[in-house]
Write a protein that holds these residues in place. Structure first.
Motif, mmCIF file in Angstrom:
data_model
loop_
_atom_site.group_PDB
_atom_site.id
_atom_site.type_symbol
_atom_site.label_atom_id
_atom_site.label_comp_id
_atom_site.label_asym_id
_atom_site.label_seq_id
_atom_site.Cartn_x
_atom_site.Cartn_y
_atom_site.Cartn_z
ATOM 1 N N LYS A 148 16.137 -29.219 85.991
ATOM 2 C CA LYS A 148 17.428 -28.724 86.450
ATOM 3 C C LYS A 148 17.513 -28.742 87.978
ATOM 4 C CE LYS A 148 18.313 -25.871 82.359
ATOM 5 N NZ LYS A 148 18.548 -24.513 81.827
ATOM 6 N N GLN A 149 16.401 -28.490 88.646
ATOM 7 C CA GLN A 149 16.400 -28.568 90.111
ATOM 8 C C GLN A 149 16.725 -29.982 90.582
ATOM 9 O OE1 GLN A 149 12.822 -26.939 91.850
ATOM 10 N NE2 GLN A 149 12.945 -25.056 90.646
ATOM 11 N N GLN A 150 16.235 -30.977 89.851
ATOM 12 C CA GLN A 150 16.550 -32.362 90.200
ATOM 13 C C GLN A 150 18.061 -32.610 90.107
ATOM 14 O OE1 GLN A 150 15.464 -35.201 91.890
ATOM 15 N NE2 GLN A 150 13.698 -35.357 90.533
ATOM 16 N N LEU A 151 18.705 -32.024 89.096
ATOM 17 C CA LEU A 151 20.157 -32.164 88.949
ATOM 18 C C LEU A 151 20.896 -31.437 90.063
ATOM 19 C CD1 LEU A 151 20.526 -31.742 85.074
ATOM 20 C CD2 LEU A 151 20.376 -33.855 86.401
ATOM 21 N N VAL A 152 20.349 -30.304 90.516
ATOM 22 C CA VAL A 152 20.957 -29.590 91.652
ATOM 23 C C VAL A 152 20.916 -30.470 92.904
ATOM 24 C CG1 VAL A 152 20.718 -27.611 93.209
ATOM 25 C CG2 VAL A 152 20.470 -27.287 90.743
ATOM 26 N N GLU A 153 19.800 -31.186 93.096
ATOM 27 C CA GLU A 153 19.704 -32.100 94.243
ATOM 28 C C GLU A 153 20.778 -33.185 94.163
ATOM 29 O OE1 GLU A 153 18.224 -32.200 96.995
ATOM 30 O OE2 GLU A 153 16.105 -31.663 96.932
ATOM 31 N N ILE A 154 21.023 -33.695 92.962
ATOM 32 C CA ILE A 154 22.049 -34.736 92.815
ATOM 33 C C ILE A 154 23.437 -34.145 93.058
ATOM 34 C CG2 ILE A 154 23.121 -36.339 91.185
ATOM 35 C CD1 ILE A 154 20.355 -36.764 89.958
ATOM 36 N N ALA A 155 23.670 -32.919 92.551
ATOM 37 C CA ALA A 155 24.946 -32.241 92.833
ATOM 38 C C ALA A 155 25.138 -32.055 94.335
ATOM 39 C CB ALA A 155 24.985 -30.895 92.112
ATOM 40 N N LYS A 156 24.060 -31.724 95.012
ATOM 41 C CA LYS A 156 24.100 -31.562 96.475
ATOM 42 C C LYS A 156 24.480 -32.884 97.148
ATOM 43 C CE LYS A 156 21.071 -29.916 100.222
ATOM 44 N NZ LYS A 156 19.724 -29.350 100.516
ATOM 45 N N ALA A 157 23.922 -33.992 96.649
ATOM 46 C CA ALA A 157 24.257 -35.305 97.193
ATOM 47 C C ALA A 157 25.727 -35.637 96.949
ATOM 48 C CB ALA A 157 23.360 -36.371 96.568
ATOM 49 N N LEU A 158 26.220 -35.304 95.759
ATOM 50 C CA LEU A 158 27.626 -35.578 95.444
ATOM 51 C C LEU A 158 28.563 -34.775 96.341
ATOM 52 C CD1 LEU A 158 27.470 -35.642 91.530
ATOM 53 C CD2 LEU A 158 27.610 -37.598 93.092
ATOM 54 N N SER A 159 28.133 -33.595 96.764
ATOM 55 C CA SER A 159 28.971 -32.773 97.647
ATOM 56 C C SER A 159 29.157 -33.430 99.011
ATOM 57 C CB SER A 159 28.348 -31.381 97.823
ATOM 58 O OG SER A 159 27.237 -31.413 98.709
ATOM 59 N N LYS A 160 28.256 -34.359 99.332
ATOM 60 C CA LYS A 160 28.331 -35.064 100.617
ATOM 61 C C LYS A 160 29.057 -36.401 100.485
ATOM 62 C CE LYS A 160 23.968 -32.911 101.962
ATOM 63 N NZ LYS A 160 22.525 -33.082 102.216
ATOM 64 N N GLU A 161 29.759 -36.567 99.375
ATOM 65 C CA GLU A 161 30.516 -37.796 99.121
ATOM 66 C C GLU A 161 29.602 -39.014 99.228
ATOM 67 O OE1 GLU A 161 34.033 -37.880 101.501
ATOM 68 O OE2 GLU A 161 34.763 -35.961 100.737
ATOM 69 N N VAL A 162 28.534 -38.983 98.464
ATOM 70 C CA VAL A 162 27.529 -40.035 98.511
ATOM 71 C C VAL A 162 28.091 -41.360 98.015
ATOM 72 C CG1 VAL A 162 26.658 -39.387 96.208
ATOM 73 C CG2 VAL A 162 25.184 -40.644 97.771
ATOM 74 N N ARG A 163 27.696 -42.417 98.693
ATOM 75 C CA ARG A 163 28.044 -43.775 98.277
ATOM 76 C C ARG A 163 26.795 -44.563 97.878
ATOM 77 N NH1 ARG A 163 30.935 -46.444 102.958
ATOM 78 N NH2 ARG A 163 31.502 -47.984 101.378
ATOM 79 N N LEU A 164 25.679 -44.238 98.528
ATOM 80 C CA LEU A 164 24.393 -44.850 98.189
ATOM 81 C C LEU A 164 23.385 -43.723 98.001
ATOM 82 C CD1 LEU A 164 22.518 -47.314 97.841
ATOM 83 C CD2 LEU A 164 22.097 -47.225 100.301
ATOM 84 N N LEU A 165 22.928 -43.541 96.764
ATOM 85 C CA LEU A 165 22.004 -42.460 96.435
ATOM 86 C C LEU A 165 20.603 -43.039 96.254
ATOM 87 C CD1 LEU A 165 21.548 -39.463 95.674
ATOM 88 C CD2 LEU A 165 22.066 -40.084 93.303
ATOM 89 N N ILE A 166 19.648 -42.505 97.021
ATOM 90 C CA ILE A 166 18.259 -42.962 96.965
ATOM 91 C C ILE A 166 17.434 -41.881 96.276
ATOM 92 C CG2 ILE A 166 16.266 -43.726 98.305
ATOM 93 C CD1 ILE A 166 18.324 -44.132 100.672
#
Length: 509
Positions: A148-166
């Motif tokens: 679930k923490q990994q999903l929180v990190e992805i949610a955090k990335a989405l909040s930054k309007e991510v275009r390229l996710l590494i």
């Protein structure tokens, strides 16, 4: 608009005495999942740190072109403003803060200098729903699991309007169910037009999810494979990674099994937190000299809890049962007792419990048996150096000398230091808990060779692994554990993944 969202050209990055990247080229197509594969030390994470601004412009040679424009990032904030977000293998979450606070940390939702908590929690809930996480945004991060923490990190990335996710080894610490959920999420993000770059040692996952794969070896680009056009197999990827064909994933071995060395009888362990909950219940198992015994089980089955409780009661509450070594009952009330009786345990978490990462190789190797190097209460420095250097050469630890800082080694070489540390205690029984976790296929083969050699020397090995092919490839006999109980004992000749999984799921809800 170019078909490629990212192009990295001629990237060269050096550290003192080491050229980590040399003229590396990487092209990533828009809206795809692009995997990067390579052995530990191949330069994968270094390349992504160059891309994300961790290593700022001017500290490397070469050019980064993102969405058709040359980029010169002076830090992570610069790359994030362009929509490039990296999620490291070691998650960067504040455990004592809430999920919502973590998602917007450094990017707070504020009004007139004060945080707008209603907006923060509302937007966090929307992001959590987007990644399929049904948690209250006010929940403290330390109260949720790693998946679930990994999903929180992805949610955090989405909040930054991510275009390229590494994502660097995103499933390394996840169980099969959490891994499958994460991979499905990445497919969904791809469908939304978000480009993903994933670094992973799990080649079966890479093949299942990637649209293209770039292989690095020794800091250089070897090739990029198109999953739609090329005939891509695990063997082809491995050949590119290690520079040779691995006809056999596991080194050959003719077992020479001797007398029983350890017997565990009716072993029961209660949780140290929930004292009325049994995590290990009535376990019986035996180990013989020269034998590799596998221990299979799903996440939460009690494998590590069993191992740690046997190793000097380093885990558990109200432990009962009997341990018999060489035909004699023994009491193991501390780690010191376990070592004295010839039992060693190599932990699954080498970075937290297995090694002192800020110390050199020499000190790590000698840590568990300093008494063997002491004379009149003083450690013989010359002898300590000679012993550690012997292990460095014998186990092929890739470091210039044993004064090298352990934290600077690759994962595979760190694992060899862990093994050296415990081999130095001269154990009769060696418990290996996930000995190849986070290690590439080339380094795995070397670890397998070491394990086989220890068995040939007459050591009894208890091998805990989440990878069933690994257990099948190495073990002479396999026990299965489910909900803290032994549910099966399978000899090598009769062991299959299907049979092990049947036993591993016995008693599961």
């Amino acid at each position: 608009m170019s078909d490629h969202i990212l192009q990295m050209r001629g990237i060269t990055k050096s550290f003192p005495g080491v050229k980590a990247l040399q003229d590396v080229n990487l092209s990533v197509r828009r809206g795809q999942i692009h995997a990067i594969c390579g052995e530990n030390g191949a330069g994968k994470s270094t390349l992504m740190k160059v891309l994300s601004g961790v290593y700022r412009h001017g500290t490397y040679e070469g050019e980064i072109v993102f969405d058709g424009e040359p980029c010169r990032f002076s830090g992570v904030r610069d790359s994030e403003q362009r929509g490039i977000v990296i999620i490291h293998q070691e998650l960067a979450l504040a455990p004592q803060l809430s999920i919502a606070e973590n998602i917007f940390l450094g990017n707070e939702r504020a009004r007139r200098g004060l945080i707008d908590w209603n907006r923060t929690n509302h937007e966090a809930a929307q992001l959590l729903a987007r990644v399929g996480l049904a948690e209250n945004p006010t929940t403290t991060v330390s109260d949720i699991g790693v998946g679930k923490q990994q999903l929180v990190e992805i949610a955090k990335a989405l909040s930054k309007e991510v275009r390229l996710l590494i994502l660097d080894e995103p499933t390394a610490a996840l169980n099969d169910e959490d891994s499958a959920h994460l991979l499905d999420l990445l497919r969904g993000l791809r469908d939304e037009g978000i480009t993903c770059v994933i670094i992973s040692h799990k080649l079966n996952e890479v093949i299942s999810i990637a649209d293209s794969i770039t292989i690095l070896r020794d800091g250089r680009t070897i090739e990029t494979l198109d999953m739609a056009a090329d005939e891509v197999t695990e063997d082809r990827i491995i050949s590119g990674m290690v520079g040779r064909d691995l006809d056999h994933r596991f080194p050959p071995r003719e077992p020479r099994i001797g007398d029983e060395v350890l017997r565990i009888e009716d072993w029961t362990v209660h949780s140290p937190v929930q004292h009325d909950r049994r995590v290990v219940s009535g376990v019986n198992l035996t180990l013989r000299r020269g034998e590799i015994v596998g221990l299979a089980g799903l996440m939460g089955a009690g494998r590590t809890e069993l191992a740690m409780s046997v190793f000097g009661r380093s885990y558990g509450h109200r432990i009962s049962g009997r341990i018999v070594k060489d035909g004699q009952p023994i009491e193991l009330r501390s780690v010191r007792d376990a070592i004295r009786h010839g039992i060693a345990y190599a932990t699954e978490d080498r970075k937290r419990y297995g090694l002192n990462l800020i110390e050199d190789i020499k000190r790590n190797v000698s840590a568990s048996a300093l008494g063997k190097l002491a004379r009149r209460g003083w450690v013989d420095d010359n002898r300590e150096y000679q012993v550690a250097d012997g292990f460095r050469r014998d186990l092929n630890i890739k470091a210039p000398n044993v004064l090298s800082v352990t934290g600077n080694l690759s994962g595979g070489n760190q694992q060899k230091v862990v093994l050296s540390k415990w081999i130095f205690t001269d154990p009769d029984v060696l418990i290996l808990d996930e000995p190849t976790r986070g290690i590439d296929v080339g380094a795995k083969y070397e670890i397998y060779t070491i394990i086989n050699r220890l068995a040939d020397e007459g050591k009894a090995i208890l091998l805990i692994s989440s990878e069933l092919p690994e257990l099948l490839g190495l073990s002479d006999r396999i026990y299965t554990l489910s909900a803290g109980r032994i549910t099966g004992e399978v000899p090598r000749a009769e062991a299959t993944q299907e049979r092990l999984m049947t036993y591993m799921t016995k008693g599961q809800e």
